[in-house]
Design an enzyme around this catalytic site. Structure first.
Site: not given
Length: 450
Positions: A228, A302
């Site tokens: 990120k 996920r």
């Protein structure tokens, strides 16, 4: 201050008449300040010696009002103990909102002030305590930085919490995840200095309806090798906010003694970077046998949820509920105030939405749009865990998770922010609960107490 008599706060709807019992001077003072009950309006009422004897607080328009509007009073009042008086639609929620509006995360500094609620006539004190404790648990955990709440410490916190409620708890740690077939939890967390793990605890009678809660417990997310940018990493201590909210919900269920057999599954990992970090383009095995192509290592939540959902699904529970700070796409779709809700049961989804609306816990149902499932196509594995384009990112994430739930009677997924970027009624800026009260009141109504 704690020994003094609580100060009364008169809570008034917009354009409601001033309360009986004010003296001539106080009425004149209120009129001179043009108090009209506008939302958040606060006027101190002085005695003859100038000391404050009471306050007037404006709750705004009654129609469509947030039940937690009293939280604005708690945030604005000076330190002290207060008694609320007014015509509340739900006194328990008014009391809860006030107490949560006074929340202050002071683990690493001295609290600026302490504002407490002495009384609110008509409020259910036990229910208020339960709701405040559930929300505070989620906020306190989510606000803690990763150097204070790594995987090992988080396991200790979860264990202490579960055992304190009389629940049976176990953990699967490190390479034991591979031995017990949780390959994606292991892959996401193996690059961290602290081993990944799965926490699993159960509570209640086996004969009661099986309700399983699953929470994303990523204590910090660098993004992995798809790292990120720095601004996006600043709030990544909140990436375990889904699991913190699940724990708060579990607290409410167990303290209220709801008639359910509760199971809680929390995969706890740090998505770090080292030589053994999983990579973009890797093919991972999953617990249910599906092979998963990694499209981006920053979509790690996920993956850990998928293995946990597979385990939850194996015993065919009545209901699986998961919460996760999963996608930025959900925030684009519904903003930060609303939780994005997906469910395989539309009737249940509307119960969640209705209970959330009534209890200052707003959710919005999003579609499990089957046509978008093709966006997860992989040419070399059974599925890619992210879509092949920039659209519908929250929906495709939910569709990916749905592939791991086959046997449960219903599955509901909440893609939440777990953070208030600005102060709102009952929610100071910082970590906040989402989905808790909606789920608790839905379960309470469906299954009742033992």
């Amino acid at each position: 201050m704690s020994d003094s008599k609580p100060i009364i706060v008169h809570c008034l709807w917009q354009d409601e008449a001033l309360p009986d019992g004010l003296n001539k001077q106080q009425n004149a003072w209120a009129q001179s300040h043009k108090f009209s009950g506008k939302k958040g309006e606060l006027v101190a009422l002085p005695q003859e010696d100038g000391a404050v004897s009471a306050y007037l607080f404006g709750m705004g328009a009654r129609k469509g009002a947030d039940p937690f509007v009293t939280g604005l009073a708690a945030a604005a009042l000076p330190e002290g103990s207060y008694e609320l008086k007014g015509d509340f639609d739900n006194a328990t929620l008014a009391a809860t909102g006030f107490r949560l509006g006074a929340y202050d995360f002071d683990n690493f500094r001295k609290s600026a002030k302490t504002v407490s609620l002495s009384a609110l006539e008509g409020a259910d004190e036990a229910e208020t305590d339960l709701l405040v404790e559930a929300a505070t648990l989620a906020r306190d955990l989510t606000n803690r930085p990763a150097n204070d709440l790594g995987p090992e410490t988080y396991e200790k916190e979860i264990r202490a919490f579960a055992e304190g409620h009389g629940a049976k708890v176990r953990s699967i740690v490190g390479d034991d995840l591979l031995k017990e077939n949780f390959p994606m939890i292991h892959a996401v967390g193996r690059a961290s200095a602290e081993a990944p793990r799965l926490l699993d605890f159960t509570w209640g009678d086996e004969s009661d309806p099986k309700i399983t809660l699953v929470g994303k417990g990523v204590v910090f997310d660098t993004g992995g090798l798809d790292i990120k940018p720095a601004p996006s990493m600043l709030l990544m201590r909140k990436d375990m906010g889904g699991s913190a909210n699940i724990l708060g919900l579990a607290h409410a269920i167990m303290k209220a003694n709801l008639k359910v057999r509760l199971r809680v599954l929390i995969p706890v990992v740090e998505n770090a970077i080292s030589g053994n970090a999983f990579r973009p383009g890797d093919i991972l095995n999953s617990r249910n046998g599906m092979t998963v192509e990694i499209g981006n290592t920053d979509a790690e939540g996920r993956l850990v949820l998928a293995d946990a959902l597979s385990l939850a699904d194996e015993e065919s529970p009545e209901m699986i509920i998961d919460m996760a700070t999963l996608t930025g796409a959900a925030r684009v779709a519904v903003g930060t105030d609303l939780g994005a809700l997906y469910s395989t049961d539309d009737e249940l989804a509307q119960e969640f939405v209705a209970k959330g609306k009534a209890n200052s816990d707003a959710l919005w149902q999003m579609p499990l749009w089957d046509e978008y499932d093709a966006m997860l196509k992989s040419t070399i594995a059974d599925v890619n865990h992210i879509s092949n384009g920039p659209f519908a990112g929250s929906i495709t994430a939910a569709l990916f998770l749905r592939r791991f739930v086959k046997n449960a009677k219903s599955w509901t997924h909440m893609d939440i922010m777990a953070w208030s970027p600005t102060a709102r009624p009952g929610r100071p800026m910082g970590a906040t609960e989402q989905g808790q009260r909606a789920a608790y009141f839905m379960l309470k109504e469906r299954y009742g107490k033992k």
